[in-house]
Structures are given as C-alpha cells and as structure tokens.
Design a protein around this motif. Structure first.
Motif, mmCIF file in Angstrom:
data_model
loop_
_atom_site.group_PDB
_atom_site.id
_atom_site.type_symbol
_atom_site.label_atom_id
_atom_site.label_comp_id
_atom_site.label_asym_id
_atom_site.label_seq_id
_atom_site.Cartn_x
_atom_site.Cartn_y
_atom_site.Cartn_z
ATOM 1 N N UNK A 35 60.577 21.168 -37.832
ATOM 2 C CA UNK A 35 59.405 21.169 -37.005
ATOM 3 C C UNK A 35 59.483 19.992 -36.195
ATOM 4 N N UNK A 36 60.015 18.813 -36.396
ATOM 5 C CA UNK A 36 60.065 17.636 -35.581
ATOM 6 C C UNK A 36 61.221 17.962 -34.536
ATOM 7 N N UNK A 37 62.480 18.642 -34.894
ATOM 8 C CA UNK A 37 63.244 18.830 -33.964
ATOM 9 C C UNK A 37 62.796 19.841 -32.793
ATOM 10 N N UNK A 38 62.003 20.974 -33.284
ATOM 11 C CA UNK A 38 61.328 21.740 -32.566
ATOM 12 C C UNK A 38 60.282 21.165 -31.525
ATOM 13 N N UNK A 39 59.905 20.036 -31.741
ATOM 14 C CA UNK A 39 58.729 19.346 -31.016
ATOM 15 C C UNK A 39 59.255 18.688 -30.076
ATOM 16 N N UNK A 126 74.955 16.191 -41.698
ATOM 17 C CA UNK A 126 75.257 14.912 -42.523
ATOM 18 C C UNK A 126 75.285 15.165 -43.838
ATOM 19 N N UNK A 127 76.048 14.257 -44.707
ATOM 20 C CA UNK A 127 75.982 14.163 -45.899
ATOM 21 C C UNK A 127 74.709 12.954 -46.083
ATOM 22 N N UNK A 128 75.061 11.756 -45.464
ATOM 23 C CA UNK A 128 74.319 10.721 -45.204
ATOM 24 C C UNK A 128 74.189 10.033 -43.975
ATOM 25 N N UNK A 129 73.394 9.277 -43.611
ATOM 26 C CA UNK A 129 73.459 8.457 -42.160
ATOM 27 C C UNK A 129 72.393 7.383 -42.256
ATOM 28 N N UNK A 130 72.469 6.561 -41.412
ATOM 29 C CA UNK A 130 71.529 5.456 -41.188
ATOM 30 C C UNK A 130 70.458 5.816 -40.244
ATOM 31 N N UNK A 131 69.247 5.074 -40.064
ATOM 32 C CA UNK A 131 68.413 5.620 -39.111
ATOM 33 C C UNK A 131 69.000 5.109 -37.669
ATOM 34 N N UNK A 132 70.002 4.316 -37.591
ATOM 35 C CA UNK A 132 70.735 4.290 -36.192
ATOM 36 C C UNK A 132 71.521 5.110 -35.869
ATOM 37 N N UNK A 133 72.064 6.134 -36.657
ATOM 38 C CA UNK A 133 72.979 7.336 -36.194
ATOM 39 C C UNK A 133 74.240 7.025 -36.443
ATOM 40 N N UNK A 175 78.709 7.641 -33.354
ATOM 41 C CA UNK A 175 77.316 7.611 -33.648
ATOM 42 C C UNK A 175 76.375 8.515 -33.122
ATOM 43 N N UNK A 176 75.105 9.017 -33.567
ATOM 44 C CA UNK A 176 74.360 9.932 -32.678
ATOM 45 C C UNK A 176 72.962 9.209 -32.663
ATOM 46 N N UNK A 177 72.323 8.863 -31.341
ATOM 47 C CA UNK A 177 71.246 8.005 -31.177
ATOM 48 C C UNK A 177 70.019 8.682 -31.813
ATOM 49 N N UNK A 178 70.018 10.136 -31.821
ATOM 50 C CA UNK A 178 68.830 10.664 -32.414
ATOM 51 C C UNK A 178 68.943 10.935 -33.870
ATOM 52 N N UNK A 179 68.141 10.391 -34.836
ATOM 53 C CA UNK A 179 67.972 10.990 -36.018
ATOM 54 C C UNK A 179 66.667 11.586 -36.445
ATOM 55 N N UNK A 180 66.470 12.720 -37.232
ATOM 56 C CA UNK A 180 65.405 13.309 -37.652
ATOM 57 C C UNK A 180 65.190 13.568 -39.091
ATOM 58 N N UNK A 181 64.343 12.682 -39.647
ATOM 59 C CA UNK A 181 64.108 13.083 -41.254
ATOM 60 C C UNK A 181 62.589 13.603 -41.290
ATOM 61 N N UNK A 182 62.341 13.941 -42.522
ATOM 62 C CA UNK A 182 60.970 14.518 -42.588
ATOM 63 C C UNK A 182 59.910 13.625 -42.158
ATOM 64 N N UNK A 183 60.273 12.299 -41.885
ATOM 65 C CA UNK A 183 59.343 11.286 -41.548
ATOM 66 C C UNK A 183 59.023 11.396 -40.161
ATOM 67 N N UNK A 190 65.039 3.347 -34.126
ATOM 68 C CA UNK A 190 63.494 2.994 -34.098
ATOM 69 C C UNK A 190 62.773 4.116 -34.037
ATOM 70 N N UNK A 191 61.643 4.085 -34.889
ATOM 71 C CA UNK A 191 60.748 5.106 -35.012
ATOM 72 C C UNK A 191 60.230 5.554 -33.540
ATOM 73 N N UNK A 192 60.315 6.812 -33.346
ATOM 74 C CA UNK A 192 60.083 7.283 -31.814
ATOM 75 C C UNK A 192 58.751 8.319 -32.217
ATOM 76 N N UNK A 193 57.866 8.310 -31.167
ATOM 77 C CA UNK A 193 56.932 9.453 -31.197
ATOM 78 C C UNK A 193 57.236 10.661 -30.497
ATOM 79 N N UNK A 194 57.100 11.751 -31.205
ATOM 80 C CA UNK A 194 57.476 13.132 -30.503
ATOM 81 C C UNK A 194 56.051 13.417 -29.842
ATOM 82 N N UNK A 195 56.152 13.981 -28.791
ATOM 83 C CA UNK A 195 54.914 14.043 -27.857
ATOM 84 C C UNK A 195 54.707 15.606 -27.900
#
Length: 195
Positions: A35-39, A126-133, A175-183, A190-195
């Motif tokens: 849902x976050x990716x589709x937004x 990914x198997x795991x990543x950090x919030x920074x990509x 590295x990948x600049x955008x990471x999406x988790x369930x949060x 940095x947490x970013x707002x989905x419009x």
C-alpha cells in the motif's frame, strides 16, 4: 572475519529470525508495504514497473503486481537466465508465472524482454537493509548486477522487524535511497511523508 563472512553470518541470523515471524505479522506487513509503495507518486506515474515476485519468506508483492496490471502499466518481472544474471520480462497476467529457478515464480522464457532503460520504477527485495538503503541480499548477486547498470527510480522493501542499522557492505553494494517498511517510506534514512 572478512566482509563476506560477516554477510554470510548475518544472512544466517536474519533467515532464522524471519522464520520466527508470525504469519499474521507477515501478511499485515506485506499488505502495508505494498500500500505504501502504491501511494508513492513515482509508482503512480510510472509507465513501466519492474517488481520481484515474492516467495514465502519475502514480501508478498501480489497486490503490487495486480495493481500495476489493472492500472495498465507495463509490468516486468525477473527471469533468472544464468548464475547471478536475470532478465526483465513483461507479463500481462499473473497466470503466466510458472515455478522457475530456486522455486521463484517466473515468466515463461518466451515472455517479451524489457530493456533496463525502459523501466521507470523498480521494486527491489532484500534479506535485510538499513533505513538508509544499504542492502543485504540472498547472496546470488542478481540485484547487485542489475543495480550497477540501472539509473531510474528504485524502492527497496523490507519488514521493519528485519531492519538492521549495522550492515557489512562492500564497494560493489549499491545503496537504494528509498526504503519502504510497514511503517512507511524512508528517504535517505529519514521518515518521509507519502502524499
């Protein structure tokens, strides 16, 4: 311990941890991530989307794949053609997917190839990543090779409970600049707002 050994050790830890995650959490986190990716405007505006087909231990990308097709986007998924090498192949229906390499659902070999430069947005596992990509994959190098020549937008998806802020990385790790988790979405950590 070498970086390669550190990576293998962390893969073992993460795989064990993933097995302890409840099915309810896995289902709800997958749904929220999709849902976050589709937004994301980058997804909504993309004409051609490249997305992996999630296996049991990965994010279930079925909602994303279904939405991309329903929205009339050109959807391509990976076809493993050689050790460490995958090709982007277009599908027009999820029923075209068949069991392939490593038990992954893949397009048939005669599915149309899509050039990497034609992709507007890639959704990366990914198997795991950090919030920074920073990313740790399964170890096959498929996505490292892909990312080394890919230039358009990319978003990595990972369950929050599998995020690790300390990852062993090597120079070839992209590295990948955008990471999406369930949060939600993280942009450069940095947490970013989905419009």
């Amino acid at each position: 311990m070498t970086r390669k050994e550190e990576k293998q050790r962390l893969r073992t830890v993460i795989r064990r941890e993933e097995q302890t995650l409840g099915e309810k959490y896995k289902a709800s986190s997958s749904a929220a991530i999709c849902a976050h990716v589709m937004a994301m405007p980058e997804y909504q505006n993309a004409e051609t989307v490249f997305c992996f087909v999630g296996r049991n231990h990965e994010i279930d990308t079925t909602p994303l794949l279904t939405d991309a097709l329903a929205a009339g986007k050109r959807l391509c998924v990976p076809l493993c053609v050689d050790k460490g090498t995958m090709e982007l192949r277009q599908i027009t229906n999820l029923s075209q997917l068949i069991p392939g390499s490593y038990g992954i659902q893949e397009p048939p070999e005669d599915a149309p190839a899509v050039a990497i430069d034609d992709v507007d947005l890639s959704i990366i596992p990914c198997l795991t990543c950090d919030h920074g990509g920073k990313r740790l994959g399964q170890g096959g190098g498929y996505y490292d090779r892909f990312l080394s020549s890919y230039r358009a937008a990319a978003v990595m998806v990972c369950r929050e409970r599998l995020i690790r802020e300390e990852l062993p990385v090597e120079p070839h790790d992209m590295p990948i600049p955008w990471v999406v988790t369930e949060n939600g979405l993280y942009e450069d950590g940095i947490p970013a707002r989905l419009v």
